[in-house]
Design an enzyme around this catalytic site. Structure first.
Site, PDB file in Angstrom:
ATOM      1  N   ARG A 223      34.861  54.175-109.171  1.00 33.62           N
ATOM      2  CA  ARG A 223      34.624  54.030-107.735  1.00 33.62           C
ATOM      3  C   ARG A 223      35.926  54.328-107.019  1.00 33.62           C
ATOM      4  O   ARG A 223      36.979  53.844-107.445  1.00 33.62           O
ATOM      5  CB  ARG A 223      34.187  52.583-107.472  1.00 33.62           C
TER       6      ARG A 223
ATOM      7  N   TYR B 105      38.519  48.196 -96.451  1.00 30.82           N
ATOM      8  CA  TYR B 105      37.821  47.518 -97.539  1.00 30.82           C
ATOM      9  C   TYR B 105      38.143  48.214 -98.879  1.00 30.82           C
ATOM     10  O   TYR B 105      38.121  49.445 -98.965  1.00 30.82           O
ATOM     11  CB  TYR B 105      36.291  47.527 -97.328  1.00 30.82           C
TER      12      TYR B 105
ATOM     13  N   ASP C 258      31.804  52.771-102.144  1.00 30.49           N
ATOM     14  CA  ASP C 258      31.176  51.610-101.498  1.00 30.49           C
ATOM     15  C   ASP C 258      31.399  51.692 -99.988  1.00 30.49           C
ATOM     16  O   ASP C 258      32.538  51.639 -99.521  1.00 30.49           O
ATOM     17  CB  ASP C 258      31.820  50.332-102.067  1.00 30.49           C
TER      18      ASP C 258
ATOM     19  N   HIS D 114      30.190  49.455 -98.004  1.00 33.59           N
ATOM     20  CA  HIS D 114      30.279  48.037 -97.653  1.00 33.59           C
ATOM     21  C   HIS D 114      29.612  47.702 -96.320  1.00 33.59           C
ATOM     22  O   HIS D 114      30.215  47.083 -95.435  1.00 33.59           O
ATOM     23  CB  HIS D 114      31.742  47.569 -97.691  1.00 33.59           C
TER      24      HIS D 114
ATOM     25  N   GLU E  42      27.182  53.142-102.106  1.00 39.83           N
ATOM     26  CA  GLU E  42      26.727  51.764-102.169  1.00 39.83           C
ATOM     27  C   GLU E  42      26.690  51.127-100.791  1.00 39.83           C
ATOM     28  O   GLU E  42      27.561  51.404 -99.959  1.00 39.83           O
ATOM     29  CB  GLU E  42      27.694  51.015-103.085  1.00 39.83           C
TER      30      GLU E  42
ATOM     31  N   GLU F  49      24.087  43.726-103.694  1.00 41.07           N
ATOM     32  CA  GLU F  49      24.996  42.659-104.153  1.00 41.07           C
ATOM     33  C   GLU F  49      24.858  41.391-103.330  1.00 41.07           C
ATOM     34  O   GLU F  49      25.236  40.323-103.804  1.00 41.07           O
ATOM     35  CB  GLU F  49      26.458  43.143-104.181  1.00 41.07           C
TER      36      GLU F  49
ATOM     37  N   ARG G 249      21.630  46.414-107.182  1.00 39.27           N
ATOM     38  CA  ARG G 249      22.946  45.834-107.504  1.00 39.27           C
ATOM     39  C   ARG G 249      22.976  44.316-107.469  1.00 39.27           C
ATOM     40  O   ARG G 249      24.022  43.708-107.245  1.00 39.27           O
ATOM     41  CB  ARG G 249      23.972  46.391-106.508  1.00 39.27           C
TER      42      ARG G 249
ATOM     43  N   GLU H 262      29.227  47.299-112.946  1.00 38.53           N
ATOM     44  CA  GLU H 262      30.554  47.241-112.321  1.00 38.53           C
ATOM     45  C   GLU H 262      31.500  46.403-113.191  1.00 38.53           C
ATOM     46  O   GLU H 262      31.112  45.367-113.722  1.00 38.53           O
ATOM     47  CB  GLU H 262      30.448  46.605-110.930  1.00 38.53           C
TER      48      GLU H 262
ATOM     49  N   TRP I  99      31.598  43.122 -92.308  1.00 39.28           N
ATOM     50  CA  TRP I  99      32.759  43.351 -93.166  1.00 39.28           C
ATOM     51  C   TRP I  99      32.333  44.108 -94.409  1.00 39.28           C
ATOM     52  O   TRP I  99      31.318  43.835 -95.002  1.00 39.28           O
ATOM     53  CB  TRP I  99      33.420  42.029 -93.566  1.00 39.28           C
TER      54      TRP I  99
HETATM   55  C1  GCO Z   1      31.769  45.248-104.885  1.00 35.99           C
HETATM   56  C2  GCO Z   1      31.749  44.309-103.749  1.00 35.99           C
HETATM   57  C3  GCO Z   1      32.825  43.283-103.692  1.00 35.99           C
HETATM   58  C4  GCO Z   1      32.440  42.270-102.629  1.00 35.99           C
HETATM   59  C5  GCO Z   1      32.771  40.909-103.084  1.00 35.99           C
HETATM   60  C6  GCO Z   1      32.361  39.860-102.093  1.00 35.99           C
HETATM   61  O1  GCO Z   1      31.148  46.271-104.756  1.00 35.99           O
HETATM   62  O2  GCO Z   1      32.371  44.907-105.892  1.00 35.99           O
HETATM   63  O3  GCO Z   1      31.482  44.957-102.548  1.00 35.99           O
HETATM   64  O4  GCO Z   1      34.101  43.840-103.487  1.00 35.99           O
HETATM   65  O5  GCO Z   1      33.028  42.551-101.415  1.00 35.99           O
HETATM   66  O6  GCO Z   1      32.148  40.704-104.308  1.00 35.99           O
HETATM   67  O7  GCO Z   1      32.456  38.591-102.638  1.00 35.99           O
HETATM   68 MG    MG Z   2      30.024  46.422-103.028  1.00 32.93          MG
END
Ligand code: GCO
Ligand code: MG
Length: 402
Positions: A147, A159, A210, A212, A236, A262, A283, A339, A402
């Site tokens: 990634r 991020y 990602d 995010h 992602e 996630e 995920r 991951e 975020w």
């Molecule tokens: C990822 C995630 C993490 C999250 C974190 C939040 O893809 O691994 O986005 O970086 O931000 O797990 O607790």
């Molecule tokens: Mg993520």
């Protein structure tokens, strides 16, 4: 066999973790991970005050009935706190089951469907050149999938990129920090980043990114389309997923594969995404999704729609969750990728485990149960420390995702 005792352990070897330990009259115990990043103590109270008293005296082999008891029986369903608590119980019970039957948990889930589990690493850098160096470093370590996130001009923090030196860790001690966000420079930057990565490393490496949760559906469609020449394994969390219909718009505009989930805690968070084939990878995690009992059903449902798994494996999931994920990944048919964000050395010492990494793959090991333990004495050295994930604001100050 009967459950005689259960208690929680909260420790902070590098970062906070919440572990549930369930003991039985057979002398066998099981461990479950209930860590919810930045909200650990809410899960601790939910477990200690509300669930553990109802566990004592139950048969630990009854994973299905106990799951239904805490999910359906609570009347109040779903939510990250509830589901992380149920996830912790479920993982601990599967650990006990494996130990009692003297077999690794993957054998209880259908046995091994593959030898090892392909994992992806995180490469990042303050700018593109430094991100490329980190890609080269991870390639050297043997990773087949990476990634890539990098900083770009216009934003002070991004991020996925550490503020100082050291590995990226999203939660920070103290109260939440604030980061800034601007979509346009990000959308211009990412295709340039991946053009450079492909130029330097060729086509063979699997590349992931990602977003995010930062884009609108149509912005995500634009990004996916512009990334098509670079053949990403996935993008992602392109957009927040409460409105599952959003993903139809992304799908209409791009063939770049999409991974989501996630922050999901129930199959109902992904039901439309899966049955409409709007995503390619699910995920969710075993901890936040309610454990093996819940996610085995979710994965089987996803398989009907060509959706594969790509479980969350950030450092805020403890080695107990990582071990469970590897047993799960090695067993199910529609596994996609896992991951892997390696834990700090202190974390690995507090949670001795049998799983290991070799040549881009991870292996759950052959110990009975999940094959991971908790050194409670060592854990005492690392008391809980308040920590939060950052919050994000647009350049005009508006609070955003975020
Ligand atoms: C990822 C995630 C993490 C999250 C974190 C939040 O893809 O691994 O986005 O970086 O931000 O797990 O607790
Ligand atoms: Mg993520």
């Amino acid at each position: 066999m009967k459950i005689t005792n259960a208690y929680i352990n909260v420790t902070s070897p590098g970062r906070n973790f919440l572990t549930l330990k369930i003991e039985t009259d057979a002398g066998i115990y099981g461990l479950g991970d209930g860590t919810l990043n930045g909200r650990e103590l809410a899960v601790a109270s939910y477990l200690s005050d509300h669930l553990i008293p109802c566990l004592i005296g139950r048969d630990p082999f009854q994973t299905e009935d106990i799951w239904q008891y805490f999910y359906r029986g609570a009347y109040w369903r779903r939510g990250p706190v509830t589901m992380a608590a149920i996830g912790a119980i479920d993982l601990a019970l599967w650990d006990i089951k494996g130990k009692a039957l003297n077999t690794p948990v993957y054998n209880l889930l259908g046995g091994r469907s593959r030898e090892g589990v392909m994992v992806y690493a995180h490469a990042n850098g303050k700018d593109i050149d430094r991100a490329l160096e980190d890609v080269a470093h991870h390639k050297e370590l043997g990773y087949k999938a990476i990634r890539v996130q990098s900083g770009f001009s216009g934003l002070s923090t991004v991020y996925g990129v550490p503020k100082g030196s050291g590995r990226y860790e999203p939660a920070e001690r103290g109260l939440p920090s604030e980061q800034d966000w601007a979509t346009e420079p990000y959308l211009r930057h990412v295709p340039v980043l991946f053009a450079r990565v492909r130029e330097e490393f060729g086509e063979e490496l699997h590349l992931l990114h990602d977003c995010h949760h930062r884009l609108t559906p149509i912005e995500a469609g634009r990004l996916g389309k512009e990334l098509e020449p670079f053949h990403l394994f996935w993008i992602e969390d392109p957009t927040p997923a409460e409105l599952q219909d959003s993903f139809r718009i992304i799908r209409e505009h791009t063939t770049t594969p999409i991974a989501v989930g996630e922050v999901f805690n129930s199959i109902w968070d992904a039901h439309d995404l899966i049955r409409n084939q709007w995503i390619d990878y699910l995920r969710m995690t075993l901890t936040h999704g309610g454990g093996i009992t819940a996610l085995k059903k979710a994965a089987d449902f996803a398989a009907l729609y060509h959706v594969r798994t790509g479980f969350h494996g950030a450092t805020d999931l403890s080695p107990v969750c990582m071990a469970a994920a590897l047993h799960f990944d090695v067993a199910i048919h529609n596994f996609g990728i896992q991951e892997h964000m390696p834990h700090a050395d202190e974390t690995d010492a507090v949670f001795p485990h049998h799983y290991f990494f070799k040549d881009g793959y991870m292996f759950p090991g052959d110990a009975p149960g999940l094959g991971v333990d908790l050194d409670e004495k060592l854990a005492e050295k690392y008391p809980y420390q308040r920590a939060y994930l950052p919050v994000s604001r647009k350049l005009d100050g508006t609070l955003t995702d975020w």
